[in-house]
Design an enzyme around this catalytic site. Structure first.
Site, short mmCIF file in Angstrom:
data_model
loop_
_atom_site.label_atom_id
_atom_site.label_comp_id
_atom_site.label_asym_id
_atom_site.label_seq_id
_atom_site.Cartn_x
_atom_site.Cartn_y
_atom_site.Cartn_z
N HIS A 257 -8.30 34.36 -52.54
CA HIS A 257 -8.88 34.77 -51.25
C HIS A 257 -9.36 36.19 -51.33
O HIS A 257 -8.74 37.02 -51.99
CB HIS A 257 -7.86 34.62 -50.11
CG HIS A 257 -8.52 34.50 -48.79
ND1 HIS A 257 -8.91 35.59 -48.07
CD2 HIS A 257 -8.90 33.41 -48.08
CE1 HIS A 257 -9.50 35.18 -46.97
NE2 HIS A 257 -9.52 33.87 -46.95
N ASP A 308 -7.60 25.81 -47.74
CA ASP A 308 -8.24 24.57 -48.16
C ASP A 308 -7.38 23.71 -49.08
O ASP A 308 -7.64 22.52 -49.22
CB ASP A 308 -9.55 24.90 -48.91
CG ASP A 308 -10.63 25.36 -47.94
OD1 ASP A 308 -10.74 24.75 -46.87
OD2 ASP A 308 -11.34 26.33 -48.25
#
Ligand code: ACO
Length: 372
Positions: A257, A308
């Site tokens: 991320h 996700d």
């Protein structure tokens, strides 16, 4: 002039919609952990758009408003039936249909705050009908009209299958919607803000945002995670598959991320949902494979899973087609996009950064027939 690749660490605006501080995500000051455990998605929509949680009558009014606006103009489904449905990805269908919605909204270019709020309700309400309607049309079925007395989460699942969902599925889906609703200045939200900062309309902002979410480095990762899990197939195959991918320096979808370094606070909720749901469906292998992948990728690369990663096995367990995962992300995130669009309009300034020029210098025009 100095540049920052990918605008990493650049603070491009102020916002009161959501924040990520020290790896903690809040919507309007409410910790995501608190909201995930307790809030309905409708409450979160109200919170994001109004800056506070609704009281009972305000929530009832929003819920009624959403239900009243869920019906999609018939022309949208007529066009959809003419799409090459066997080839079109549902995110492309969603992007096109949302753009088409503007053609049937008399207020599309009306820029007053009231009109923009009415359009926000219409978009939020109609996107689930578009996503589920496309899914049915490509399977040769008619779209299912929403039931006005069902919650937002229940209605989505109902319109997808034509069957009223069970409580476990509704609770899980509601929680997934809450967790995906907003995320500070992520790529699709930034896209929406850049678009409407030209004083373009709400539909253009949302259409642009859907385009940005579609990419595999952003929302498109959840579908890719399920493709990876399906390719791996069995728990015993995880080790050699991930070993090879890491050795080849391939990106493992659902990990890493830009902002979180210690971990994405949404992932633990989805991980637990994945554990529970895969047990119920008798397909624990999807959870077990995911945990083993996490152990390897986090252990060796120090990259924790993002939102996700476990959402893939959650949606799969709910019986949802894999290419609908990203449209579901959009169904939730449109609430955040709309909050940011309304915020952008309220104190607008054109977003127009600069680029450091690195191209050739001092060129002279050569006529076409003299060029080699
Ligand atoms: N698998 C393997 N290595 C990775 C991964 C990954 N998923 N993510 C980052 N890395 C490595 C990169 O290869 C790079 O290594 P290097 O320095 O040796 O070259 C380093 O970590 C930094 O990665 P960047 O791609 O530069 O990080 P950036 O902040 O630009 O990207 C991103 C963040 C796009 C999320 C990235 O981690 C990624 O591609 N992840 C996979 C796709 C994904 O899951 N996207 C969803 C993100 S969450 C969301 O949008 C909803």
């Amino acid at each position: 002039m100095s540049t920052t690749r990918g605008l990493e660490g650049v603070v491009a605006t102020t916002s009161s919609v959501s924040s990520i501080i020290d790896d903690v995500l809040t919507y309007q000051g409410y910790n995501i952990d608190d909201l995930a455990e307790n809030a309905s998605f409708e409450e979160v929509i109200y919170l994001l758009w109004n800056g506070r949680l609704p009281n009972k009558s305000e929530l009832d009014e929003l819920t009624k408003d959403l239900a009243a606006n869920m019906d999609v103009p018939k022309e949208i489904f007529d066009y959809m039936k003419a799409y090459p449905t066997d080839k079109v990805h549902p995110m492309a269908a969603l992007r096109t249909a949302v753009s088409q919605l503007a053609l049937y909204d008399d207020e599309a270019d009306e820029m007053s705050e009231e009109a923009n709020k009415r359009k926000a309700v219409r978009l939020q309400a109609r996107i689930p009908a578009i996503v589920t309607g496309f899914s049915r049309i490509r399977n040769g079925e008619e779209p299912v009209a929403p039931k006005k007395d069902l919650s937002f989460a229940a209605n989505f699942l109902y319109m997808l299958t034509g069957q009223e969902p069970d409580e476990t599925s509704i609770t899980a889906f509601n929680k997934a919607l809450v967790l995906h609703a907003d995320h500070e200045l992520n790529a699709s939200t930034f896209t929406a803000r850049v678009c409407v900062a030209t004083l373009s309309d709400v539909y253009s902002g949302i259409t642009s945002a859907i385009g940005a979410l579609k990419g595999p480095l952003h929302g498109g990762a959840n579908e890719r995670v399920m493709a990876m899990l399906s390719e791996i197939g069995e728990v015993d195959n995880v080790e050699p598959y991930i070993r090879k991918a890491l050795d080849n320096k391939e990106k493992i979808m659902g990990f890493g991320h830009r902002v979180y370094k210690k971990g994405d606070p949404r992932a633990k909720h989805l991980r637990e949902m994945s554990r529970k749901l895969t047990k119920i469906t008798g397909e624990s292998k999807w959870y077990e494979m995911s945990v083993k992948i996490e152990d390897m990728v986090t252990g060796e690369k120090g990259l924790p899973p993002n939102v996700d990663f476990y959402s893939a096995s959650v949606y799969h367990s709910l019986g949802i087609d894999h290419d609908l995962f990203t449209p579901i992300f959009a169904t939730s995130r449109v609430s955040g996009w709309l909050a940011h669009i309304l915020e952008q309009y309220s104190d607008n300034r054109l977003i127009r950064p600069r680029a450091e020029y690195v191209g050739p210098d001092k060129q002279h025009y050569v006529p076409l027939d003299e060029r080699s």
